[in-house]
Write an enzyme that holds these catalytic residues in place. Sequence first.
Site, short mmCIF file in Angstrom:
data_model
loop_
_atom_site.label_atom_id
_atom_site.label_comp_id
_atom_site.label_asym_id
_atom_site.label_seq_id
_atom_site.Cartn_x
_atom_site.Cartn_y
_atom_site.Cartn_z
N CYS A 2 4.23 0.11 -1.87
CA CYS A 2 4.50 -0.41 -0.64
C CYS A 2 3.49 -0.40 0.57
O CYS A 2 2.62 0.28 0.24
CB CYS A 2 5.70 0.02 0.32
N GLY A 28 2.80 -4.80 -2.60
CA GLY A 28 4.18 -5.15 -2.60
C GLY A 28 4.62 -6.51 -2.54
O GLY A 28 4.25 -6.95 -1.22
N ASN A 102 6.53 4.26 3.08
CA ASN A 102 5.80 4.08 1.86
C ASN A 102 5.88 5.51 1.22
O ASN A 102 5.22 6.48 1.87
CB ASN A 102 4.49 3.43 2.35
N GLY A 103 6.42 5.41 0.14
CA GLY A 103 6.41 6.71 -0.55
C GLY A 103 7.65 6.83 -1.29
O GLY A 103 8.48 5.87 -1.57
N TYR A 244 -6.01 1.94 -9.49
CA TYR A 244 -5.41 0.50 -9.45
C TYR A 244 -4.89 0.08 -8.17
O TYR A 244 -5.05 -1.06 -8.01
CB TYR A 244 -4.27 0.68 -10.58
#
Length: 446
Positions: A2, A28, A102-103, A244
Amino acid sequence: MCAVVGVINSNSASVYAYYALFAMQHRGQEATGISVSDLNKIQTIKSKGEVNQVFNESLLKKLKGPIAIGHNRYSTAGTSSINDAQPVSATCVLGDISLVHNGNLVNKDEIRSKLIKEGAIFSSNMDTENLIHLIARSKKESLKERIIESLKHCLGAYCFILASKDELFVIRDRYGVRPLSLARLKDGGYIVASETCAFDLLEAEFIRDVKPGEMLIFKNGYEKYESIELFKEEPRICAFEYVYFARPDSIIEGKSVYEVRKKMGESLAKNFKEHIDFVVPVPDSGVSAAIGFSNFLNKPLEMAIVRNHYIGRTFIEPTQELRNFKVKLKLNPMSKVLKGKDIAVIDDSIVRGTTSKKIISLLRAAGARSIHLAIACPEIKFPDLYGIDTPTFEELISHNKNADEVKNFVGADTLTFLSIDELKESIGLERQYSLVSFDGDYFIKE
Ligand code: 5GP
Ligand code: MG
């Protein structure tokens, strides 16, 4: 995964948030949303889909106010239903609040069932909603104290941005697993975003990264902001962001993602002994590492696999059948270039192994003579529970197969992985990293 963004003290808060989310679309694509405060109440628009499908000029015009937060969703916790899109908003005794995250909270189920027993009613499956409930139920007076108290119950890797009617609270977990940076907008406002590529687009001036364990508090109309050290721990930034996830033009903790990826490619090349005619990157994720690999060996780089850019990333579709199909939709090897050649193919990672297998069979069909696959990260053997959507143990090919068996599965002539030490060296040995998907060290514990 995200993306999150927060803007305050700006006369175009929702527009800045929108473009920041657009720059971070790679983090995302499932759903997106923006909340805006006009200093009185908070309005939210969120929906499934990509940023420029969901928002348009007239919607953004409706979102008026100097404070905005936004989110791009990539489902890790929760389902892919619209109920699980963010921001998550609520009205509590202190007024409207809205939150993006986010997480991943590793103790989410525990907190959630405790809250439900105490009478809380949940409207989503997201771990993010836990924090809203904890804040709403806290007996502390100020929002700041309520947030601080609530965070003591939340264990995991997280970046939270919370908007109230006139403040913005920004929190990064104690290990700083996920990235988060701060910058100054042209109009004098502040912006906080998961990746610095958002600042480039907006010509915002980078100030610094939010520190692991830090909370920043911005009040609208004030230039000064407060910084509180909530937790102190040795940072463990997620190595997979460099491998990535992040965009190559982002800078995480002072390191250019692109430069790090090139180093990973060089590192791979150091042990590479096979004869090759040229180096072929798997676009786009393998390109930066392939440049490093090709430079080091002094072998040409050929873009022999062409990518169709009008499709999302291969993991977006939740079903296995479509995933294979989408590799074919997305990547086309050029037989004119490949016929009779010995090649090194560079990609960033092998997760399930389906992409590599497909690519290699397409490359063979295109006439490549020998195919040496080199992967610019170590074997992914463990699910990452800290916000990267790696699948379960059963689905991870390197959990079930050793490198030789993976080589046979994907059909390569040889297969080389980066070692964990080479990965750490490529990013920089001056600090620790979250390497959980490679070494299984689940370091976030009570
Ligand atoms: P595999 O087919 O082995 O499961 O997937 C490997 C490919 O997926 C690589 O080309 C890599 O770039 C990409 N990849 C690795 N991790 C992720 C991820 O978390 N999400 C998405 N969308 N792709 C990923
Ligand atoms: Mg890829």
